[in-house]
Motif scaffolding. Structure first.
Motif, PDB file in Angstrom:
ATOM      1  N   GLU A 774      13.967  31.834  15.415  1.00  0.00           N
ATOM      2  CA  GLU A 774      14.419  33.079  14.782  1.00  0.00           C
ATOM      3  C   GLU A 774      15.348  32.782  13.600  1.00  0.00           C
ATOM      4  O   GLU A 774      15.289  33.449  12.559  1.00  0.00           O
ATOM      5  CB  GLU A 774      15.125  33.949  15.831  1.00  0.00           C
ATOM      6  N   ARG A 777      13.276  31.871  10.665  1.00  0.00           N
ATOM      7  CA  ARG A 777      12.646  33.067  10.104  1.00  0.00           C
ATOM      8  C   ARG A 777      13.645  33.864   9.260  1.00  0.00           C
ATOM      9  O   ARG A 777      13.326  34.383   8.193  1.00  0.00           O
ATOM     10  CB  ARG A 777      12.083  33.960  11.211  1.00  0.00           C
ATOM     11  N   GLU A 780      14.203  31.967   5.976  1.00  0.00           N
ATOM     12  CA  GLU A 780      13.056  32.170   5.083  1.00  0.00           C
ATOM     13  C   GLU A 780      13.072  33.566   4.466  1.00  0.00           C
ATOM     14  O   GLU A 780      12.748  33.749   3.277  1.00  0.00           O
ATOM     15  CB  GLU A 780      11.754  31.947   5.869  1.00  0.00           C
ATOM     16  N   HIS A 781      13.459  34.545   5.286  1.00  0.00           N
ATOM     17  CA  HIS A 781      13.517  35.924   4.795  1.00  0.00           C
ATOM     18  C   HIS A 781      14.586  36.064   3.713  1.00  0.00           C
ATOM     19  O   HIS A 781      14.402  36.791   2.717  1.00  0.00           O
ATOM     20  CB  HIS A 781      13.793  36.878   5.958  1.00  0.00           C
ATOM     21  N   ASN A 796      12.321  39.387  16.378  1.00  0.00           N
ATOM     22  CA  ASN A 796      11.524  39.006  17.547  1.00  0.00           C
ATOM     23  C   ASN A 796      11.803  39.983  18.682  1.00  0.00           C
ATOM     24  O   ASN A 796      12.954  40.141  19.121  1.00  0.00           O
ATOM     25  CB  ASN A 796      11.903  37.584  17.978  1.00  0.00           C
TER      26      ASN A 796
END
Length: 949
Positions: A774, A777, A780-781, A796
């Motif tokens: 997570e 993620r 990256e976001h 998630n």
């Protein structure tokens, strides 16, 4: 369509007053006695003799079918520590009847439990030869002490709780220093296993009991404030040895006294005041010794020396000696007289001078355990409670002149195993029989309503009117019991040998009995008024007799009264026509005699249980065997159909109750709970509950619930349990390396690896992986957001809206404090490093500071070497040291400030309210008044004298 069944679950257990596996103990108030009752602990109010509460483990826990093996109440609170046969310890609140925590660390049954005086530390000894010290407040294990080569039998704290003395079956005493966690002294000298030890309240003497014919006593060395060692018996023991003692010698041999009994010692225990010492042997006696104080002991020693001196002088005066010998011995006499004067002025006190036999209590049966009441009664020296091996509690008042029995708790249970149980037609009454009594119970509450003296009852029956009961006895009589008055009306001489079975006729006008004298007798009963009696009483008369060619073990009547089935000692079942006694069928196939049988309500099936461990289901129309099932691991003792169904309950000597479908020949349920052979079984006429009686003297009720289950699911569950048991036992014992004998005084971790700790470790690893994914993620976001190509971020769903750090922290919410150490030990280093990186984020939660500190400390201790050699760990450790020191110091200051504030408030309240000190203040005022009056009188007399002058 898959067939569903309704589940039966344990609902109640009654009939056990005191089981034999554990000790009894008074609570701190002295009003209640804690008594083991198989897996439960009964809290008995001593004065009325009633059980006010039971400490019962939850039915879904593993402890629910394990016996209590040790009980230890906290010194000044309602807390009670209870040890079980699987090595677990539960801390109970005896007032509320709730379990506060469970401590798991031992691999064998807990044999010794003891709190220190502050009730903050609990010491436990076990059959696994280990001793574990537990932090009661923190609910965790502190450390494990290893060194004994056999089962630990007892533990006591000495030296203000800083040292621990343990005894074992390896014939040695060990003294452990709890600060350094090391064995500092090993005491030998015993020739057999040491079964019990105790220390008096003033910590002057430690007494040990073994299989020898002597009680051994040791003096205890204490450390003074300046660090110098001081012997507790320095005032009463002579020099007797070197002035320079061993620095580590805590126990020193003081002496021994001969016991009266030849049996081994089971328990030695000082009274709360320290004036009495009780020595319970593994028999029927308890020896009570009076403990004399220092002044009395010295006085007795002087008398002993004086008597010895008088005897010596008398002997010299009687023996005629020549003049030369007399002159030669003048100097010797003078020196011996001088030594005698010195001995008389300050004699050496021995064990018989301090401990004097006062009484010998003799009980009717073998004594299992004893306990002194912590509150000393006004008119006696002490109160002593005894638990006997026949399910009985007795209470004695110990006085100087005699010991008298004040109370016996016996009505709430049978003296021996329960041989038969039977329910009334409306299920409101339950009758049970044993070797000398019949008891009538309320099956819903478990309360004993009536107790009637009888013979050895092997079978029983309550007649449809619910007013009378019939008992078939071992000596061949049928006893008629009046349930309302609780009396035995008549004992009818029915058979020439034991009555093995009794069955009610379907028309309810009579009954059938089977006996070892080869006879099956038909009886009818009626109410008759005897001459000279005001009311009618039940009487029975023999109508007809059917002769068999072997001992009759069981009889059963078909519901239509057409057939009677008789099980014989030759392992066959003979079926006859009930009206003409004409032979119909012979059911043969069992290898050993049939011990029980029953016929279904529709008369289609007959089920038989045998000593060959098998159940056989037969068709009653042709006598064909539908199925033979290997049902139990030992003899099948009772079997019965649930009314109006083809479901069958069976019980056996393997302690199990099993529930079967006789149409599908499938095992539906296995019910565990009894601790010994199950003898008998009774099912309510609606099938909503089952009652079983056992050799462990307990009667248990199993209720049908509304919960449905399926055969396949139960099969899978049983296979999983077998698989887990194989994993626990087979892998650990067969493939794991054998544990070496521990080195002298070795210390180990207190916890134990269990299925729960492994599951918790797996959960933490899983959540760490999800949180790491997570975090990637999210990173990256953020990059996409900076590049202005970002879509809406979807969290998630497994994380329930929590942040990665909070999601990992939530994994610790269900981990028990005692299991935390073993859970973190199972983590690999990579996951431990990830976990350390989250600790910084968690410090913002003020209520989690203690948990976070424990996690950090345990991980640092476990992976210390690897952390030092891992460059990636350095920034984590740097942040860890800075933040944690600051947070811990802050909370320490807050706690210190709060404690000081509470002390100050307490002082203010004490000065404002005089309610607590009213008595003391009134006495003080009286003393001041007397002093002022005395001063005034002396002043007046002085003035008078001056005036006269």
């Amino acid at each position: 369509m898959v067939k569903a069944y309704l589940r039966y679950e344990p609902a109640a257990s009654f009939g056990v007053i005191a089981s034999v596996e554990s000790n009894i103990a008074y609570d701190s108030s002295g009003k209640h006695l804690l008594s083991p009752a198989l897996e439960k602990v009964g809290v008995w109010h001593v004065r009325p003799g009633i059980c006010t509460k039971t400490l019962t483990p939850s039915p879904d826990s593993r402890v629910s079918s394990l016996a209590v093996t040790s009980i230890a109440p906290a010194p000044s609170s309602s807390q009670v520590a209870v040890g079980y046969a699987d090595g677990s310890i539960r801390i109970w609140d005896s007032d509320a009847g709730t379990c506060e925590t469970t401590l798991s660390g031992h691999k064998g049954a807990v044999t010794a439990l003891l709190y220190n005086k502050a009730a903050s530390v609990l010491a436990s000894g076990s059959k696994d030869n280990d001793i574990i010290l537990w932090d009661v407040v923190g609910e965790t294990g502190m450390f494990r002490l290893r060194g004994h080569r056999d089962q630990v039998t007892d533990v006591v704290f000495v030296g203000s709780g800083k040292k621990l003395v343990s005894s074992s079956k390896d014939k040695f005493l060990r003294v452990w220093d709890l600060d350094s966690e090391y064995c500092i002294q090993i005491v030998g000298g015993h020739h057999s296993e040491i079964w019990s030890i105790d220390v008096d309240p003033e910590e002057r003497y430690l007494v040990t009991g073994s299989a020898d014919k002597v009680l051994r006593f040791y003096s205890i060395k204490h450390e003074s404030v300046d660090g110098q060692s001081v012997n507790a018996d320095s005032a009463v023991v002579g020099d007797g040895g070197s002035s320079v003692q061993n620095k580590w010698e805590v126990l020193r041999q003081f002496g021994e006294i001969q016991r009266q009994s030849k049996e081994r010692v089971a328990t030695v225990q000082f009274s709360k005041a320290g004036k009495l010492l009780a020595c319970q042997v593994a028999g029927k006696t308890v020896e009570i010794y009076r403990v004399l104080d220092e002044a009395e002991a010295k006085k007795k020693a002087r008398r002993r020396v004086h008597r010895r001196k008088e005897k010596k002088h008398a002997k010299e005066a009687l023996g005629g000696t020549e003049n030369g010998e007399v002159n030669k011995g003048v100097k010797g006499d003078i020196t011996s007289e001088t030594q005698g004067l010195i001995e008389t002025s300050n004699p050496a006190v021995t064990v018989p001078d301090v401990f004097k036999l006062l009484h010998t209590l003799r009980a009717s049966k073998k004594i299992c355990s004893i306990s002194f009441c912590p509150v000393t009664p006004k008119n006696s020296l002490a109160s002593l409670a005894l638990s006997l091996n026949n399910n009985l509690l007795e209470f004695y008042s110990i006085e100087s002149s005699e010991a008298t029995k004040t109370l016996a708790i016996e009505l709430q249970g049978h003296r021996s195993d329960v041989r038969s149980v039977t329910l009334s037609s409306d299920n409101s009454l339950l009758m049970s029989t044993s070797h000398n009594a019949v008891k009538i119970w309320n099956p819903s509450t478990g309360s004993c309503l009536r107790t009637i003296d009888s013979g050895y009852g092997l079978c029983s029956l309550i007649l449809p009117s619910n007013k009378y009961g019939l008992v078939g006895t071992k000596d061949g009589t049928i006893e008629i019991i009046d349930i309302g008055s609780g009396t035995r009306l008549e004992a009818v001489e029915a058979h020439g040998a034991s009555v093995r079975s009794i069955a009610l006729l379907p028309d309810k006008n009579g009954f059938v009995t089977g006996s070892a004298d080869h006879d099956v007798k038909f009886w009818e009963y009626q109410l008759k008024q005897s001459p000279g009696q005001a009311t009618k009483q039940l009487s029975v008369s023999n109508v007809s007799t059917m002769k068999m060619n072997d001992d009759v073990l069981v009889v059963a009547i078909s519901p239509d009264s057409k057939y009677i089935a008789v099980a014989l000692l030759d392992s066959t079942v003979k079926v006859h026509f009930a009206d003409t006694f004409k032979f119909f069928l012979s059911l043969y196939g069992h290898k050993l005699p049939v011990l029980c049988m029953d016929i279904s309500s529709d008369g289609d099936l007959i089920v038989t249980g045998s000593a060959d461990k098998n159940l056989k289901i037969w068709g009653l129309d042709f006598g064909d065997c539908h199925k033979s099932i290997f049902a139990h691991a030992d003899s099948v003792m009772a079997v019965q159909f649930v009314p109006k169904t083809h479901y069958v309950f069976s019980v056996g000597k393997d302690r199990l109750i099993k529930y079967w479908d006789a149409d599908k020949f499938e095992l539906l349920l296995t019910l565990e709970g009894h601790h010994a052979d199950v003898w008998c079984l009774a099912i309510s006429n609606r099938g909503d509950f089952v009652v079983t009686g056992s050799h462990d003297r307990s009667i248990r009720r199993w209720d049908r619930t509304e919960e449905q289950f399926f055969i396949e699911e139960e099969k899978e569950k049983r296979l999983e349990e077998m698989f887990e048991a194989d994993l626990d036992n087979g892998f650990e014992n067969k493939y794991a390396p054998k544990e070496e004998v521990p080195e002298e005084g070795a210390v180990a971790l207190a916890g134990k690896k269990t299925q729960e700790t492994l599951t918790a470790s797996d959960l933490i690893i899983e959540r760490l992986d999800i949180a790491e994914a997570e975090k990637k993620r999210i990173a990256e976001h953020e990059e996409e957001k900076n590049n202005k190509n970002a879509a809406a971020f979807q969290a998630n769903p497994l994380m329930n809206g929590l942040s990665p750090s909070d999601y990992v922290l939530s994994a610790f919410s269900d981990i028990h404090s005692n299991d935390l150490e073993q859970t973190l030990l199972a983590l690999p280093f990579s996951d431990a490093l990830k976990l350390l990186s989250y600790l910084k984020d968690w410090t913002s939660y003020s209520d989690k500071v203690e948990l976070i500190c424990r996690i950090g400390t345990l991980l640092l201790q476990t992976h210390y070497n690897q952390l030092l050699t891992t460059p990636a760990a350095r920034p984590i450790l740097t942040a860890f040291s800075d933040i944690f020191y600051e947070h811990v110091k802050g909370w320490k200051d807050i706690f210190g400030f709060n404690l000081a504030a509470m002390d100050h408030i307490q002082q203010i309240l004490a000065t404002r309210s005089d309610a607590i000190f009213r008595d003391a203040r009134s006495k003080l005022l009286e003393i001041h008044a007397k002093q002022s009056k005395h001063v005034a009188e002396s002043y007046d007399t002085g003035e008078g004298k001056r005036r006269k002058k």
